[in-house]
Design a protein around this motif. Structure first.
Motif, PDB file in Angstrom:
ATOM      1  N   MET A 236     -40.574  21.558   0.694  1.00  0.00           N
ATOM      2  CA  MET A 236     -41.404  22.626   1.231  1.00  0.00           C
ATOM      3  C   MET A 236     -42.372  22.086   2.282  1.00  0.00           C
ATOM      4  O   MET A 236     -42.606  22.712   3.326  1.00  0.00           O
ATOM      5  CB  MET A 236     -42.164  23.294   0.090  1.00  0.00           C
ATOM      6  CG  MET A 236     -43.066  24.444   0.536  1.00  0.00           C
ATOM      7  SD  MET A 236     -42.127  25.830   1.265  1.00  0.00           S
ATOM      8  CE  MET A 236     -41.305  26.452  -0.205  1.00  0.00           C
ATOM      9  N   GLU A 237     -42.929  20.899   1.988  1.00  0.00           N
ATOM     10  CA  GLU A 237     -43.862  20.304   2.941  1.00  0.00           C
ATOM     11  C   GLU A 237     -43.161  19.957   4.248  1.00  0.00           C
ATOM     12  O   GLU A 237     -43.699  20.189   5.340  1.00  0.00           O
ATOM     13  CB  GLU A 237     -44.497  19.054   2.312  1.00  0.00           C
ATOM     14  CG  GLU A 237     -45.612  18.457   3.143  1.00  0.00           C
ATOM     15  CD  GLU A 237     -46.268  17.282   2.443  1.00  0.00           C
ATOM     16  OE1 GLU A 237     -47.101  16.619   3.075  1.00  0.00           O
ATOM     17  OE2 GLU A 237     -45.943  17.036   1.254  1.00  0.00           O
ATOM     18  N   GLU A 238     -41.955  19.430   4.170  1.00  0.00           N
ATOM     19  CA  GLU A 238     -41.198  19.106   5.379  1.00  0.00           C
ATOM     20  C   GLU A 238     -40.850  20.371   6.161  1.00  0.00           C
ATOM     21  O   GLU A 238     -40.895  20.400   7.405  1.00  0.00           O
ATOM     22  CB  GLU A 238     -39.923  18.349   4.991  1.00  0.00           C
ATOM     23  CG  GLU A 238     -40.193  16.940   4.467  1.00  0.00           C
ATOM     24  CD  GLU A 238     -38.922  16.250   4.034  1.00  0.00           C
ATOM     25  OE1 GLU A 238     -37.856  16.919   4.085  1.00  0.00           O
ATOM     26  OE2 GLU A 238     -38.984  15.074   3.635  1.00  0.00           O
ATOM     27  N   GLN A 239     -40.524  21.430   5.434  1.00  0.00           N
ATOM     28  CA  GLN A 239     -40.214  22.690   6.103  1.00  0.00           C
ATOM     29  C   GLN A 239     -41.436  23.244   6.833  1.00  0.00           C
ATOM     30  O   GLN A 239     -41.344  23.738   7.968  1.00  0.00           O
ATOM     31  CB  GLN A 239     -39.696  23.704   5.075  1.00  0.00           C
ATOM     32  CG  GLN A 239     -39.160  24.985   5.690  1.00  0.00           C
ATOM     33  CD  GLN A 239     -38.570  25.907   4.640  1.00  0.00           C
ATOM     34  OE1 GLN A 239     -38.545  25.567   3.462  1.00  0.00           O
ATOM     35  NE2 GLN A 239     -38.093  27.071   5.081  1.00  0.00           N
ATOM     36  N   LEU A 240     -42.615  23.163   6.199  1.00  0.00           N
ATOM     37  CA  LEU A 240     -43.842  23.627   6.847  1.00  0.00           C
ATOM     38  C   LEU A 240     -44.156  22.802   8.084  1.00  0.00           C
ATOM     39  O   LEU A 240     -44.623  23.340   9.109  1.00  0.00           O
ATOM     40  CB  LEU A 240     -45.002  23.554   5.855  1.00  0.00           C
ATOM     41  CG  LEU A 240     -44.971  24.578   4.713  1.00  0.00           C
ATOM     42  CD1 LEU A 240     -46.098  24.303   3.724  1.00  0.00           C
ATOM     43  CD2 LEU A 240     -45.075  26.002   5.253  1.00  0.00           C
ATOM     44  N   ARG A 241     -43.914  21.501   8.015  1.00  0.00           N
ATOM     45  CA  ARG A 241     -44.131  20.656   9.181  1.00  0.00           C
ATOM     46  C   ARG A 241     -43.210  21.079  10.331  1.00  0.00           C
ATOM     47  O   ARG A 241     -43.624  21.115  11.509  1.00  0.00           O
ATOM     48  CB  ARG A 241     -43.887  19.190   8.816  1.00  0.00           C
ATOM     49  CG  ARG A 241     -44.984  18.567   7.951  1.00  0.00           C
ATOM     50  CD  ARG A 241     -44.589  17.160   7.549  1.00  0.00           C
ATOM     51  NE  ARG A 241     -45.565  16.578   6.650  1.00  0.00           N
ATOM     52  CZ  ARG A 241     -45.361  15.449   5.970  1.00  0.00           C
ATOM     53  NH1 ARG A 241     -44.203  14.804   6.117  1.00  0.00           N
ATOM     54  NH2 ARG A 241     -46.297  14.982   5.163  1.00  0.00           N
ATOM     55  N   ALA A 242     -41.950  21.375   9.997  1.00  0.00           N
ATOM     56  CA  ALA A 242     -41.006  21.813  11.037  1.00  0.00           C
ATOM     57  C   ALA A 242     -41.440  23.137  11.652  1.00  0.00           C
ATOM     58  O   ALA A 242     -41.358  23.344  12.884  1.00  0.00           O
ATOM     59  CB  ALA A 242     -39.609  21.924  10.437  1.00  0.00           C
ATOM     60  N   VAL A 243     -41.911  24.087  10.832  1.00  0.00           N
ATOM     61  CA  VAL A 243     -42.388  25.381  11.343  1.00  0.00           C
ATOM     62  C   VAL A 243     -43.592  25.184  12.243  1.00  0.00           C
ATOM     63  O   VAL A 243     -43.701  25.809  13.329  1.00  0.00           O
ATOM     64  CB  VAL A 243     -42.717  26.325  10.162  1.00  0.00           C
ATOM     65  CG1 VAL A 243     -43.431  27.586  10.666  1.00  0.00           C
ATOM     66  CG2 VAL A 243     -41.450  26.699   9.407  1.00  0.00           C
ATOM     67  N   ASP A 244     -44.520  24.303  11.848  1.00  0.00           N
ATOM     68  CA  ASP A 244     -45.682  24.020  12.689  1.00  0.00           C
ATOM     69  C   ASP A 244     -45.268  23.425  14.031  1.00  0.00           C
ATOM     70  O   ASP A 244     -45.823  23.773  15.093  1.00  0.00           O
ATOM     71  CB  ASP A 244     -46.632  23.063  11.972  1.00  0.00           C
ATOM     72  CG  ASP A 244     -47.344  23.730  10.800  1.00  0.00           C
ATOM     73  OD1 ASP A 244     -47.388  24.980  10.786  1.00  0.00           O
ATOM     74  OD2 ASP A 244     -47.852  22.995   9.900  1.00  0.00           O
ATOM     75  N   ALA A 245     -44.303  22.517  13.973  1.00  0.00           N
ATOM     76  CA  ALA A 245     -43.841  21.906  15.227  1.00  0.00           C
ATOM     77  C   ALA A 245     -43.195  22.944  16.130  1.00  0.00           C
ATOM     78  O   ALA A 245     -43.429  22.966  17.365  1.00  0.00           O
ATOM     79  CB  ALA A 245     -42.865  20.766  14.902  1.00  0.00           C
ATOM     80  N   ASP A 246     -42.363  23.840  15.580  1.00  0.00           N
ATOM     81  CA  ASP A 246     -41.728  24.893  16.388  1.00  0.00           C
ATOM     82  C   ASP A 246     -42.773  25.833  16.983  1.00  0.00           C
ATOM     83  O   ASP A 246     -42.665  26.263  18.146  1.00  0.00           O
ATOM     84  CB  ASP A 246     -40.747  25.691  15.516  1.00  0.00           C
ATOM     85  CG  ASP A 246     -39.555  24.839  15.089  1.00  0.00           C
ATOM     86  OD1 ASP A 246     -39.314  23.802  15.737  1.00  0.00           O
ATOM     87  OD2 ASP A 246     -38.879  25.210  14.086  1.00  0.00           O
ATOM     88  N   PHE A 247     -43.797  26.170  16.185  1.00  0.00           N
ATOM     89  CA  PHE A 247     -44.841  27.066  16.680  1.00  0.00           C
ATOM     90  C   PHE A 247     -45.602  26.434  17.840  1.00  0.00           C
ATOM     91  O   PHE A 247     -45.893  27.078  18.853  1.00  0.00           O
ATOM     92  CB  PHE A 247     -45.789  27.411  15.533  1.00  0.00           C
ATOM     93  CG  PHE A 247     -46.922  28.298  15.923  1.00  0.00           C
ATOM     94  CD1 PHE A 247     -46.697  29.646  16.231  1.00  0.00           C
ATOM     95  CD2 PHE A 247     -48.217  27.805  15.998  1.00  0.00           C
ATOM     96  CE1 PHE A 247     -47.745  30.465  16.600  1.00  0.00           C
ATOM     97  CE2 PHE A 247     -49.272  28.623  16.366  1.00  0.00           C
ATOM     98  CZ  PHE A 247     -49.038  29.950  16.667  1.00  0.00           C
ATOM     99  N   LEU A 248     -45.921  25.132  17.714  1.00  0.00           N
ATOM    100  CA  LEU A 248     -46.631  24.451  18.791  1.00  0.00           C
ATOM    101  C   LEU A 248     -45.768  24.359  20.042  1.00  0.00           C
ATOM    102  O   LEU A 248     -46.266  24.534  21.180  1.00  0.00           O
ATOM    103  CB  LEU A 248     -47.055  23.052  18.324  1.00  0.00           C
ATOM    104  CG  LEU A 248     -48.129  23.012  17.230  1.00  0.00           C
ATOM    105  CD1 LEU A 248     -48.353  21.579  16.767  1.00  0.00           C
ATOM    106  CD2 LEU A 248     -49.445  23.610  17.729  1.00  0.00           C
TER     107      LEU A 248
END
Length: 498
Positions: free
Chosen positions: A469-481
């Motif tokens: 879940m933490e890795e998925q949130l990191r990926a979502v944050d990166a896509d948003f940025l």
């Protein structure tokens, strides 16, 4: 009595009489008068003797309190290996009938020792008389140097020994020092036999041996061609095979053995329960085991349910029904090499160290510190034995083949008042505490298993899920940025074109 013509003639008063002539003398008037006159004299002497008993024991039945006496020990004799090549005194065994003789086995245990290159490596082991330390009482000549040697308690003129090459040999001191029987190399141990014991049997000819090859063998000394029984020292069906480095057997529990292994794990063997893992019970393999090989294992002579193991820097006390040690000594400053319980005192045991020191622990006095420390020599000590009759004599062997005979003081040999019951209560209390800790750990394990059953997930699965879940949130944050950056770039480009 008068002499006449070279022969003895007896008067009537002094002539020796037989039973027939004695009856005739009793009828004499002089005899009756003399006996009547002696009556008052004898009566007065008897009354006088009965007035004071000169053999009276005034302090019989009273136990002297030795607790105020500081512990001490003194050297009595030194038995040196007569061979020029220095060998280790690997084991010491006292004569069963009294502290008169000791059997000492000598061997070189260091792997690939340079002394092995000597073509005339000595193989003799010796029987020493404690009153004559200058020369051995008898020499034993095995086919290979002995690592262990024990007297037969039923027939004290016979011994059994285990050799460095794995052979088991039988000796009879009434005949010669050569082995009367010897096992066959193909059906013997494949590693040095580190310990052997005579076991209870109808004939008194059976013994058991243990070796680091992972096997425990039973023998009949009348026919050593092949073992009577064999057992592999393993932790389970598919478990690892453990090498036996020490063993103990007590006649009060004839079907039970305790074995110490070179992996630091303790094994208990019950021949009545061969159906379950061949009767082998494996003790703690985690924090309770030793950090190195177990060099000595010995049952308490008073409370046989409890035994001691010596290895690494500690000595540990175990109870045969528990898998974890109930008491552990503090870590010594030097490596421990051997140890034994006192044969007369329930709370005293001895341990030998690699710096040439013998430590005496007295649990009846205190449990956190050594009661007495005795410097034997500069060499590393290798073996120790306490005589079974008086408990005062202590024999200590070192790596150069020297055996020192010491006498401990009365406070370390004489049982104290209520010591047996006090030590028994202490050991039972520690056992109860250890059982309570095991129950607590079991309850916690069940609670964890119950929580696992309710959620359907284990702790590892929960951690893996949280990490994903933490890795998925990191990926979502990166896509948003990245999306914001692209939008800013597009706005900047449009503004530049206008």
């Amino acid at each position: 009595m008068r002499r006449a013509a070279g022969r003895k003639t007896w008067t009537r008063r002094s002539r020796p009489t037989s039973s027939a002539t004695g009856k005739k003398a009793e009828k004499d008037d002089d005899y009756k008068a003399n006996m009547k006159a002696l009556g008052p004299i004898i009566s007065r002497c008897m009354r006088q003797n009965n007035t004071i008993d000169i053999y009276e024991e005034y302090f019989a039945g009273e136990d002297r309190d030795w607790s105020s006496e500081p512990p001490s020990a003194k050297g009595l004799a030194v038995f040196r290996d007569p061979n020029e090549i220095k060998r280790t005194a690997t084991s010491i065994n006292w004569h069963p009938e009294g502290p008169t003789k000791i059997a000492v086995s000598y061997s070189i245990l260091n792997f690939q020792d340079p002394k092995f290159s000597n073509a005339r490596l000595p193989v003799e082991s010796y029987i020493w008389d404690v009153t004559n330390p200058n020369t051995p009482d008898q020499a034993l000549t095995p086919p290979s140097p002995l690592c262990c040697l024990r007297f037969n308690p039923k027939s004290t003129d016979t011994l059994v020994g285990g050799s460095y090459n794995g052979l088991v040999s039988f000796y009879d001191l009434r005949k010669s020092g050569a082995p009367q029987e010897c096992s066959v190399i193909e059906k013997s141990h494949h590693d040095p036999v580190y310990d052997c014991f005579w076991i209870s049997s109808k004939t008194g000819n059976q013994c058991a041996s243990v070796s680091t090859d992972g096997n425990m063998l039973w023998w009949d000394t009348r026919r050593l061609g092949e073992p009577v029984d064999a057992l592999q020292l393993s932790t389970g069906k598919d478990g690892a095979v453990l090498g036996g480095s020490a063993m103990d057997y007590h006649k009060e529990v004839p079907t039970k053995y305790v074995v110490g292994t070179e992996q630091g794990i303790v094994l208990a063997i019950n021949l009545r329960n061969r159906k379950q893992n061949n009767g082998i019970a494996v003790y703690d393999q985690n924090h309770g085991k030793h950090h190195g090989p177990i060099y000595a294992i010995h049952r308490n002579q008073t409370h046989t349910k409890f035994f001691m193991t010596v290895g690494d820097w500690t000595a540990r006390v175990w109870m045969e029904d528990l898998k974890t040690p109930i008491m552990t000594t503090k870590y010594h400053s030097a490596y421990l090499t051997s140890g034994c319980w006192s044969s007369t005192r329930a709370g005293v045991f001895f341990v030998t160290r690699m710096d040439g020191i013998v430590d005496v622990w007295d649990y009846f006095y205190r449990q956190n510190e050594v009661a007495y420390t005795h410097k034997v020599g500069d060499c590393a000590l290798s073996s120790i034995a306490n005589d079974a009759t008086t408990g005062r004599l202590l024999s200590v062997g070192d790596v150069e083949g020297t055996v020192a005979l010491m006498e401990v003081c009365d406070s370390l040999a004489t049982p104290q008042h209520n010591e047996k019951s006090a030590i028994g209560a202490m050991l039972e209390r520690e056992t109860k505490q250890e059982k309570n800790l095991e129950l607590r750990e079991r309850d916690l394990r069940r609670a964890r298993d119950k929580a696992k059953g309710e959620t359907g997930e284990t702790e590892e699965e929960k951690e893996a899920k949280a990490q994903a879940m933490e890795e998925q949130l990191r990926a979502v944050d990166a896509d948003f940025l990245n999306m914001i950056k692209e939008a800013e770039d597009d706005e900047a480009t449009a503004a530049a074109e206008e």
